[in-house]
Design an enzyme around this catalytic site. Structure first.
Site, PDB file in Angstrom:
ATOM      1  N   SER A 237     -17.083 -32.578  37.553  1.00 36.60           N
ATOM      2  CA  SER A 237     -16.367 -32.797  38.795  1.00 36.60           C
ATOM      3  C   SER A 237     -17.106 -33.827  39.624  1.00 36.60           C
ATOM      4  CB  SER A 237     -16.246 -31.472  39.544  1.00 36.60           C
ATOM      5  OG  SER A 237     -16.829 -31.571  40.821  1.00 36.60           O
ATOM      6  N   LYS A 238     -16.327 -34.668  40.277  1.00 31.68           N
ATOM      7  CA  LYS A 238     -16.935 -35.720  41.081  1.00 31.68           C
ATOM      8  C   LYS A 238     -17.772 -35.138  42.205  1.00 31.68           C
ATOM      9  CE  LYS A 238     -12.883 -38.487  40.116  1.00 31.68           C
ATOM     10  NZ  LYS A 238     -11.670 -39.110  40.629  1.00 31.68           N
ATOM     11  N   ARG A 239     -17.365 -33.974  42.658  1.00 29.26           N
ATOM     12  CA  ARG A 239     -18.083 -33.368  43.786  1.00 29.26           C
ATOM     13  C   ARG A 239     -19.398 -32.746  43.350  1.00 29.26           C
ATOM     14  NH1 ARG A 239     -14.551 -30.162  47.982  1.00 29.26           N
ATOM     15  NH2 ARG A 239     -16.669 -30.196  48.792  1.00 29.26           N
TER      16      ARG A 239
END
Length: 471
Positions: A237-239
């Site tokens: 996930s980018k986060r």
RNA sequence: GCCCCCAUCGUCCAGUGGCCUAGGACGCCGCCCUUUCAAGGCGGUAACACGGGUUCGAAUCCCGUUGGGGGUGCCA
């Protein structure tokens, strides 16, 4: 002979291009290249709320950086809303879609009340609502039968239509959703192979149903790639995970290494040779050989690939590739050049180059001495370090100034300081430590003699005396 | 909850019924080389999730269990 394949990479500009997308891009590209087809680029920016136009440049830039181009002009879905709206109206006219004025909150509330599964319950199916200011258009999924497809990597996958909820085609603000735009464009662009992440498997029956309802007579081949996961085995996930392609570029990874590594995630060449030119991967790659289980994105293995690629660079190319990472200007290149090949085989990342030659660039090493190195390489040796430092100053003060002469001088110093092994040979292994730490500030680094040759006699002697003075 | 998918060393890939006392790569450990560190050489650690079938024979086929993942949005 089957028509040449047309593939597409269809990112949405809601974040920086990340390695998972890059892997999907690569696999699409490989199929197109291998079979003499084309790979088109489509920007899926239908969500005006989340869309961040400035990120589109990042996508273009990263594809280019990776060295993977695309064919034709990029298609922006935001330019094609008329196409999707027309398709939606056709579905509405034929009774395959209907207006719904339920808010997401109402849908959720009813789902909770029933205690059943979340999702839309078909509340507005037969209310014959007209289009209004807050109505969304929903697709009427069949109540019976099943929809399946033959996935190139996973085999036959089938869904019962009754389990498919009536999903949204047009939002209440009039914009089309991914589900609608995606299929309309694939048909319009003549896409023959839809190669994308596993997260899209569940949306595929909806895709097929819309295509059928539209009477398109269109049905691409599907291939769903296993997702890339982190150490917790969760989808990257980018986060949570720092996985933007730009991030890796900035850390000093070579695009060739990144692309090569990405190719080994979910696929492997039959002969087991992992590190190899892209052209060979194109030849060897087969979509049908793609793995079906998630792959862990292992940065350490990526680093190994990167180090291999860095070492394979020719000397001039190495300096060229490292240059953008010099934050201290031309001084770095000047001191690097004489020992570039020695540095080249010691770094895994381009960002490691400059720090490795910092001691050559600095006027004084004061304040740049690593505490642990000083303790281990100098203090621990006690009087022997003192003797070595003193002897080194004497020998280096008058010798010729080149690597060979410095080696001889330091050997002589070591001998006079008592660093002699039982067999009578000089114990440079131990003797070099105090000198190295005194001059470079660290116990590890490029070969010492060559380093001193670059540093110069004056600074070398200054640093040796300074270290001696601290003891 | 429901739907879909997956399951070989810590990790990534090989393996498509007998060639497997399961192979390669990364990592890790040891030795060699060696002016440190790398690189290189040599060696080592370590896996077919479990239970039932099918078969002369199963990592490979079937069923179940367990575990994991993905989806379940008026995101894509």
């Amino acid at each position: 002979m089957s028509p040449s394949p047309r593939l597409r990479f269809a990112p949405s500009p809601t974040g920086y291009l990340h390695v998972g997308s890059a892997r999907a891009l690569l696999f699409n590209w490989l199929v197109a290249r291998r079979d003499g087809g084309e790979m088109l680029l489509r920007i899926e920016d239908t969500d005006v709320e989340r869309n961040r136009p400035e990120l589109i440049d990042n996508i273009f830039e990263m594809i280019e950086w990776l060295g993977l181009g695309w064919d034709g002009k990029p298609v922006h879905q935001s330019d094609r809303f008329d196409l999707y709206t027309a398709a939606a109206e056709k579905l509405l006219a034929e009774g395959r879609a209907y207006w719904c004025d339920c808010t997401p909150e109402q849908v959720q509330a009813r789902a909770r009340e029933r205690g059943g599964p979340p999702g839309y319950d078909g509340f507005c199916r037969d209310r014959d609502l007209e289009r209004g200011p807050s109505t969304a258009l929903r697709f009427r999924t069949p109540d019976e039968g099943s929809t399946g497809f033959d996935d190139l990597v996973r085999g036959q996958v089938t869904f019962e239509n009754a389990k498919l909820e009536d999903f949204v085609l047009l939002r209440s603000n009039g914009t089309p959703t991914f589900l609608l735009a995606n299929i309309v464009d694939d048909a319009d662009m003549g896409i023959t192979h839809v190669v994308r992440g596993e997260e899209h498997v569940n949306g595929t029956p909806k895709y097929i149903l819309i295509a059928e309802a539209l009477g398109l007579g269109y049905r691409p081949a599907f291939a769903h790639l296993p997702v890339l996961v982190n150490e917790q085995r969760k989808k990257l996930s980018k986060r949570r995970d720092s996985v933007s392609v730009a991030g890796f570029r900035d850390e000093g990874y070579l695009p060739e290494a990144m692309v090569n590594y990405l190719a080994t995630l979910g696929w492997g060449p039959p002969d087991g040779v992992e590190i190899r030119p892209l052209a060979e991967i194109v030849e060897l790659f087969r979509l049908s050989e793609v793995t079906q289980s998630p792959a862990f994105f292992d940065v350490r293995k990526l680093q190994h690939f990167n180090a291999e690629y860095i070492r394979a660079l020719d000397g001039e190319a190495f300096v060229d590739r490292a240059r953008p990472f010099f934050v201290h200007g031309d001084g770095t290149e000047e001191v690097l050049r004489p020992i570039a090949s020695l540095v080249q085989e010691r770094v895994r990342l381009l960002t490691e180059v400059e720090p490795m030659v910092d001691f050559l660039r600095l006027e004084s090493i004061d304040g740049a001495v690593d505490e642990a190195s000083w303790e281990k390489g100098v203090v621990k040796l006690g009087e022997r370090a003192v003797a070595m430092l003193d002897a080194a100053v004497v020998e280096l003060a008058s010798c010729n100034w080149n690597a060979d002469a410095i080696e001889a001088a330091l050997e002589a110093a070591a001998r006079s300081a008592g660093f002699v092994k039982p067999d009578g040979t000089v114990d440079m292994r131990r003797a070099q430590a105090p000198v190295r730490v005194a001059v470079t500030g660290r116990s590890v680094g490029p070969p010492l003699y060559e380093s001193l040759a670059v540093l110069g006699r004056e600074r070398t002697l200054d640093r040796l005396r300074a270290a001696r003075g601290k003891l």
